[in-house]
Motif scaffolding. Structure first.
Motif, PDB file in Angstrom:
ATOM      1  N   PRO A 608      47.458  28.622  53.822  1.00  0.00           N
ATOM      2  CA  PRO A 608      47.174  27.215  53.521  1.00  0.00           C
ATOM      3  C   PRO A 608      45.741  26.850  53.907  1.00  0.00           C
ATOM      4  O   PRO A 608      45.286  27.151  55.014  1.00  0.00           O
ATOM      5  CB  PRO A 608      48.186  26.457  54.388  1.00  0.00           C
ATOM      6  N   GLY A 609      45.029  26.246  52.986  1.00  0.00           N
ATOM      7  CA  GLY A 609      43.642  25.856  53.236  1.00  0.00           C
ATOM      8  C   GLY A 609      42.634  26.952  53.000  1.00  0.00           C
ATOM      9  O   GLY A 609      41.422  26.710  53.004  1.00  0.00           O
ATOM     10  N   GLU A 610      43.100  28.180  52.786  1.00  0.00           N
ATOM     11  CA  GLU A 610      42.200  29.322  52.607  1.00  0.00           C
ATOM     12  C   GLU A 610      41.907  29.546  51.128  1.00  0.00           C
ATOM     13  O   GLU A 610      42.768  29.334  50.278  1.00  0.00           O
ATOM     14  CB  GLU A 610      42.869  30.563  53.190  1.00  0.00           C
ATOM     15  N   LEU A 611      40.695  29.956  50.820  1.00  0.00           N
ATOM     16  CA  LEU A 611      40.345  30.331  49.456  1.00  0.00           C
ATOM     17  C   LEU A 611      40.215  31.845  49.391  1.00  0.00           C
ATOM     18  O   LEU A 611      39.267  32.427  49.909  1.00  0.00           O
ATOM     19  CB  LEU A 611      39.034  29.663  49.025  1.00  0.00           C
ATOM     20  N   LEU A 612      41.196  32.483  48.761  1.00  0.00           N
ATOM     21  CA  LEU A 612      41.186  33.937  48.607  1.00  0.00           C
ATOM     22  C   LEU A 612      40.518  34.303  47.282  1.00  0.00           C
ATOM     23  O   LEU A 612      40.838  33.734  46.237  1.00  0.00           O
ATOM     24  CB  LEU A 612      42.614  34.473  48.628  1.00  0.00           C
ATOM     25  N   VAL A 613      39.600  35.259  47.345  1.00  0.00           N
ATOM     26  CA  VAL A 613      38.960  35.800  46.150  1.00  0.00           C
ATOM     27  C   VAL A 613      39.161  37.314  46.171  1.00  0.00           C
ATOM     28  O   VAL A 613      38.831  37.975  47.164  1.00  0.00           O
ATOM     29  CB  VAL A 613      37.459  35.480  46.096  1.00  0.00           C
ATOM     30  N   GLU A 614      39.728  37.842  45.096  1.00  0.00           N
ATOM     31  CA  GLU A 614      39.895  39.290  44.945  1.00  0.00           C
ATOM     32  C   GLU A 614      38.965  39.795  43.853  1.00  0.00           C
ATOM     33  O   GLU A 614      38.842  39.151  42.806  1.00  0.00           O
ATOM     34  CB  GLU A 614      41.338  39.633  44.553  1.00  0.00           C
ATOM     35  N   SER A 615      38.327  40.937  44.089  1.00  0.00           N
ATOM     36  CA  SER A 615      37.478  41.570  43.080  1.00  0.00           C
ATOM     37  C   SER A 615      38.016  42.968  42.795  1.00  0.00           C
ATOM     38  O   SER A 615      38.378  43.703  43.731  1.00  0.00           O
ATOM     39  CB  SER A 615      36.030  41.657  43.563  1.00  0.00           C
ATOM     40  N   PHE A 616      38.074  43.330  41.513  1.00  0.00           N
ATOM     41  CA  PHE A 616      38.613  44.639  41.146  1.00  0.00           C
ATOM     42  C   PHE A 616      38.135  45.012  39.743  1.00  0.00           C
ATOM     43  O   PHE A 616      37.825  44.142  38.917  1.00  0.00           O
ATOM     44  CB  PHE A 616      40.151  44.620  41.183  1.00  0.00           C
ATOM     45  N   PRO A 617      38.046  46.306  39.462  1.00  0.00           N
ATOM     46  CA  PRO A 617      37.710  46.749  38.108  1.00  0.00           C
ATOM     47  C   PRO A 617      38.968  46.824  37.251  1.00  0.00           C
ATOM     48  O   PRO A 617      40.073  47.041  37.751  1.00  0.00           O
ATOM     49  CB  PRO A 617      37.118  48.142  38.334  1.00  0.00           C
ATOM     50  N   VAL A 665      37.583  35.536  36.434  1.00  0.00           N
ATOM     51  CA  VAL A 665      36.272  35.621  35.795  1.00  0.00           C
ATOM     52  C   VAL A 665      35.890  37.088  35.694  1.00  0.00           C
ATOM     53  O   VAL A 665      36.122  37.866  36.631  1.00  0.00           O
ATOM     54  CB  VAL A 665      35.202  34.855  36.607  1.00  0.00           C
ATOM     55  N   TRP A 666      35.302  37.494  34.575  1.00  0.00           N
ATOM     56  CA  TRP A 666      34.910  38.890  34.431  1.00  0.00           C
ATOM     57  C   TRP A 666      33.482  39.003  33.904  1.00  0.00           C
ATOM     58  O   TRP A 666      32.930  38.075  33.309  1.00  0.00           O
ATOM     59  CB  TRP A 666      35.867  39.642  33.522  1.00  0.00           C
ATOM     60  N   GLY A 667      32.894  40.165  34.190  1.00  0.00           N
ATOM     61  CA  GLY A 667      31.539  40.447  33.746  1.00  0.00           C
ATOM     62  C   GLY A 667      31.283  41.935  33.751  1.00  0.00           C
ATOM     63  O   GLY A 667      32.166  42.737  34.071  1.00  0.00           O
ATOM     64  N   LEU A 668      30.050  42.307  33.437  1.00  0.00           N
ATOM     65  CA  LEU A 668      29.703  43.723  33.373  1.00  0.00           C
ATOM     66  C   LEU A 668      29.241  44.267  34.719  1.00  0.00           C
ATOM     67  O   LEU A 668      29.124  45.477  34.890  1.00  0.00           O
ATOM     68  CB  LEU A 668      28.609  43.929  32.325  1.00  0.00           C
ATOM     69  N   LYS A 669      28.962  43.363  35.672  1.00  0.00           N
ATOM     70  CA  LYS A 669      28.554  43.805  37.003  1.00  0.00           C
ATOM     71  C   LYS A 669      29.508  43.226  38.042  1.00  0.00           C
ATOM     72  O   LYS A 669      30.025  42.122  37.883  1.00  0.00           O
ATOM     73  CB  LYS A 669      27.117  43.360  37.303  1.00  0.00           C
ATOM     74  N   PRO A 670      29.764  43.962  39.129  1.00  0.00           N
ATOM     75  CA  PRO A 670      30.720  43.477  40.139  1.00  0.00           C
ATOM     76  C   PRO A 670      30.148  42.328  40.961  1.00  0.00           C
ATOM     77  O   PRO A 670      28.937  42.227  41.165  1.00  0.00           O
ATOM     78  CB  PRO A 670      30.959  44.707  41.011  1.00  0.00           C
ATOM     79  N   VAL A 671      31.049  41.461  41.423  1.00  0.00           N
ATOM     80  CA  VAL A 671      30.672  40.392  42.349  1.00  0.00           C
ATOM     81  C   VAL A 671      30.919  40.906  43.763  1.00  0.00           C
ATOM     82  O   VAL A 671      32.067  41.019  44.204  1.00  0.00           O
ATOM     83  CB  VAL A 671      31.496  39.112  42.081  1.00  0.00           C
ATOM     84  N   GLU A 672      29.863  41.246  44.457  1.00  0.00           N
ATOM     85  CA  GLU A 672      29.995  41.808  45.799  1.00  0.00           C
ATOM     86  C   GLU A 672      30.157  40.726  46.854  1.00  0.00           C
ATOM     87  O   GLU A 672      30.731  40.962  47.918  1.00  0.00           O
ATOM     88  CB  GLU A 672      28.785  42.690  46.115  1.00  0.00           C
ATOM     89  N   ASP A 673      29.646  39.523  46.570  1.00  0.00           N
ATOM     90  CA  ASP A 673      29.782  38.401  47.507  1.00  0.00           C
ATOM     91  C   ASP A 673      29.959  37.127  46.692  1.00  0.00           C
ATOM     92  O   ASP A 673      29.015  36.648  46.052  1.00  0.00           O
ATOM     93  CB  ASP A 673      28.544  38.291  48.404  1.00  0.00           C
TER      94      ASP A 673
END
Length: 833
Positions: A608-617, A665-673
């Protein structure tokens, strides 16, 4: 009427009315007596009572008593006595049907009539000269009635205004219009009492303040309306439907998987009301039910785009008990008193506990009878939302929208209505406007800007005669620039600005309803589509009509634009708490519990209250899933802003999809931060640029231009098409943006674009939270929690419900990837992630 068995004498009520109650074995409810006492003491009152508690009768009981005097009291003078305001035309007609029963059976000398957009012009004209004692109407029709010179005398005798289902519209622009109308009514009838009714309010005090005039009483105090709480009713019996053999779906929103079970439930009950969240889904679910209707059960469909005749036919059939089921939208959310409804079904997520409770209350419609209701979640997140809504209903928790400052475009429309009724002094109008809490913030400068706009369109437009509507004489009195301005105003006034619609009708002239212009533009002779519960073939599309004939089969269903129902903050928080309450997962089906357990093992669950962001190919792209729980509108806006910032950072964005819970959201380069993509300054840089450049501000300007009366849709014998209106408003928008950027309508458009179209308030809170509560998890493949939103990729432009089967098939490939546990997941789990 919502009263139930048991009898007890009530001295305050005239004998004729008490005898009518007694003859039915009914008793007068405590809150009904309290409302009568408030009326007799001259107090404004807000009644909050459960569905089936007799709210409508409580609102009208003082009027019935006035016309059944005791001890030689005189009857009220002839003329309008009570005004009833409803958010829906169907509700007004239903109330008339139920109100006439006691009036006729008691023998009260009360004439009751309705007035809405469906009322004939002859009847409207007669009502202005010979009004009924009780007039049932809508905010828009009331505003139009106040624009006639006769209104000054017509409303002089008004003793009471009853506002039903006040929660449904008070916080929006229709509420702004009604607030201004109430201020005018109070000036015409100073002793008029205000009454509001609702079954579902989270913040009664705000509605009490909105209801009463903001003027000092005899003690110099500004007092709000009194609050009356109704007797407690039976707790609703609310169940969540689950697949018998299959798993809870990963994606989709229509709940098509439940059609067979739904049809079985319809067969077991006398009457079932099936609610959907959109007009498209109403037609879609109706078609699905008809496909399995082997017993030829009488099933109907009802939504706002059907013709008046089609809606009325279905409403009458329901009232007569001739239908086994009716599939509908919010068009039947409110107050319809069909006491024989056994079961209410909500297809898809309810989006709010108050909305759900309102719909549940349509079943039984008796205070001491438990309403039977079933929730049908479309996917796994919707299952969690359904559980959260059920818990909220069980605990008596309500949610709802907050009030905000009244809109300037609505104020401009009201100013024009006042000028149509009679000349006015600026100071008098300001005092009247400020007596409404919605416009208490308006000062001399603000009103002067609005008057200047209504006068000639403003500085950049005043050279054009077409924008000159009112003038001020040497004595400072404002009046119409020309008498024909009154007709132009009445033809175009209103608050609801839908996309331009075309009539769907047979060659013989019979109308079935309306579809949006953008849908009709895709049609040509020979095309087929499903509408009004019928398969139709297009014969021709001409002017503003789609001429059709019956067809054997069709799969295409018209979709409609507009914002989706927003997920309330209250439910969003409950869903997040459920994700964090692992001990509570034992309430969930095995497959849902497994979904969350694997997510927790492979990645993490947002607290609760946290914003989780996951990055994956995935495939040849890099994805980021943002678990915001802020609703589809806010997530759509965030997607636009993030992709703009990704572009500026060289991350080569490809696109995004969103549901109420997640943005992918997707793109050709990874979101590292992801932190730089979520910094709060995005609302002062990218947001302003995006809104200014995008269609959002232009669309908002189109709506405020129409509401304010700057651009007219209707002329005598002619109506502008949607393209013509858009062309006109775009031209004016470009002129004002260049030459008068502080124009009052640009200010109004910005307010709409920020508050309504983008949920910018929720967006700002999310971005502020991200500065301290952001958690970023990098994965080697898609996570279980991301599967529901990932199934939407490539489908976002397709109407909801049309591709549920394909979504489920596509989900299988993602599910295998997401739910597989490998060595890297075990390592992550050991590290405590």
């Amino acid at each position: 009427m919502g009263v139930t068995a048991s009898a007890s004498p009530t001295p305050e009520i005239p004998a004729a009315i008490q005898n009518w109650f007694d003859a039915r074995g009914w008793r007068v409810r405590r809150h009904q007596t309290e409302m009568l006492a408030k009326a007799r003491s001259g107090r404004d009152a807000l009644l909050v009572a459960d569905t089936g508690a007799g709210k409508t009768l409580a609102g009208f009981l003082p009027t019935l008593c006035d016309f059944a005097p005791t001890d030689g009291e005189a009857l009220p003078e002839d003329g309008l006595h009570t005004l009833y305001v409803s958010p829906l035309k169907a509700l007004a007609h239903d109330v008339k049907r139920n109100l006439l029963t006691p009036i006729e059976e008691i023998g009260l000398p009360i004439r009751v009539e309705t007035r809405s957009g469906d009322t004939s012009s002859d009847r409207k004209k007669r009502q202005r000269s010979k009004p009924p004692h009780v007039l049932l109407t809508t905010p828009e029709s009331l505003s139009l009635l106040l624009s006639y010179p006769e209104s000054l005398e017509l409303f002089r005798t008004c003793k009471r205004v009853v506002i039903d289902e006040v929660h449904a519209f008070a916080t929006g622009k229709r509420g702004d219009l009604l607030a201004l109308a109430l201020a005018r009514l109070q000036k015409l009838a100073p002793d008029m009492q205000r009454v509001a009714l609702s079954a579902t309010l989270a913040n009664p005090l705000s509605f009490q303040e909105w209801l009463s005039p903001q003027v000092p009483d005899s003690t110099g105090e500004i007092r709000s309306a009194d609050l009356v709480l109704g007797e407690k009713g039976a707790e609703p019996d609310l169940q969540i439907l689950l697949p018998v053999e299959e798993r809870v779906p990963w994606g989709g929103h229509a709940g098509r998987w439940a059609v067979d079970q739904l049809y079985e439930a319809i067969g077991k009950n006398r009457t079932t009301l099936v609610f959907t969240n959109t007009r498209f889904l109403a037609e879609f679910i109706f078609q699905c039910l008809w496909d399995v209707n082997e017993d030829n059960l009488p099933i109907g469909v009802h939504h706002g785009s059907l013709s008046k005749e089609a809606r009325r036919k279905v409403e009458d059939a329901m009232a007569a008990g001739e239908l086994r089921a009716l599939v509908c939208t919010a068009s039947l959310d409110l107050g319809i008193d069909w006491g024989d409804i056994d079961l209410v079904v909500q297809m898809g997520a309810p989006k709010g506990s108050s909305r759900l409770l309102q719909r549940i209350g349509r079943a039984g419609h008796r205070l001491d009878t438990a309403s039977q209701a079933v929730l049908v979640p479309g996917n796994r997140f919707e299952f969690l939302e359904a559980m959260a809504a059920k818990d909220a209903v069980d605990e008596g928790q309500r949610d709802g929208e907050d009030f905000r400052a009244g809109g300037l475009d609505v104020l401009a429309q009201h100013v024009m209505a006042c000028a149509c009724a009679a000349p006015f002094h600026e100071d008098d109008l300001l005092a009247e406007i400020r007596s409404s809490v919605s416009y208490a913030w308006v000062d001399e400068t603000v009103l002067a800007r609005v008057l200047s706009f209504v006068e000639n369109g403003g500085y950049a437009l005043k050279a054009y005669d077409k924008f000159k509507r009112i003038v001020r004489d040497k004595q400072g009195v404002w009046r119409l620039a020309h008498p024909n301005q009154a007709q132009r105003h009445r033809m175009n006034a209103g608050i609801i600005v839908d996309s331009e619609m075309l009539q769907v009708r047979f060659k013989n002239g019979r109308s079935l309803g309306k579809v949006e212009e953008r849908f009709a533009a895709q049609l040509s002779a020979g095309d087929t589509f499903f509408f009004a519960g019928m398969s139709l073939e297009v014969e021709s599309v001409k002017d503003m009509d789609v001429i059709v004939r019956a067809a054997k089969k069709s799969a295409t269903i018209p979709s409609y634009g507009g914002l989706r129902l927003p997920l309330t903050t209250h439910l969003a928080e409950r869903v997040q708490e459920m994700l964090d309450d692992r001990a509570g997962w034992n309430r969930f089906p095995d497959d849902v519990r497994e979904w969350l357990e694997v997510q927790d093992y492979r990645s993490r669950l947002p607290k609760p209250g946290e914003l989780l962001v996951e990055s994956f190919p995935h495939g040849d792209k890099h994805y980021s899933a943002y678990y915001t729980f802020e609703g589809w509108n806010a997530n759509q806006s965030l997607g636009m802003l993030i992709t703009r910032r990704m572009e500026s950072l060289g991350l080569m964005p490809g696109g995004f999809v969103a549901n109420d819970y997640t943005l992918a959201v997707w793109g050709l380069k990874p979101v590292e931060d992801p932190a730089p993509l979520l910094s709060p300054d995005i609302l002062t840089h990218e947001f302003v640029d995006w809104v200014t450049e995008s269609h959002l501000l232009r669309r908002a300007f189109r709506e405020v231009a129409v509401i304010s009366g700057l651009v007219e849709r209707q002329h005598p014998g002619k109506r502008k098409t949607g393209k013509q209106v858009t062309f006109s408003t775009d031209l004016i928008y470009d002129v004002l943006k260049k030459y008068e950027p502080d124009h009052v309508l640009l200010e109004a458009a910005w307010a709409d674009a920020r508050a309504r179209m983008t949920d910018v308030g929720r967006l700002a809170d999310l971005l502020e939270r991200s500065t301290s509560e952001l958690v970023h998890v990098e994965l080697d493949r898609v996570s279980p929690l991301a599967v529901p939103v990932m199934t939407m990729i490539g489908r976002e432009a397709v109407p909801q419900g049309a591709v549920d089967d394909e979504l489920l098939i596509e989900a299988e490939s993602l599910v295998g990837e997401a739910m597989r546990i490998g060595p890297e997941d075990e390592a992550r789990a050991l590290e405590g992630n």
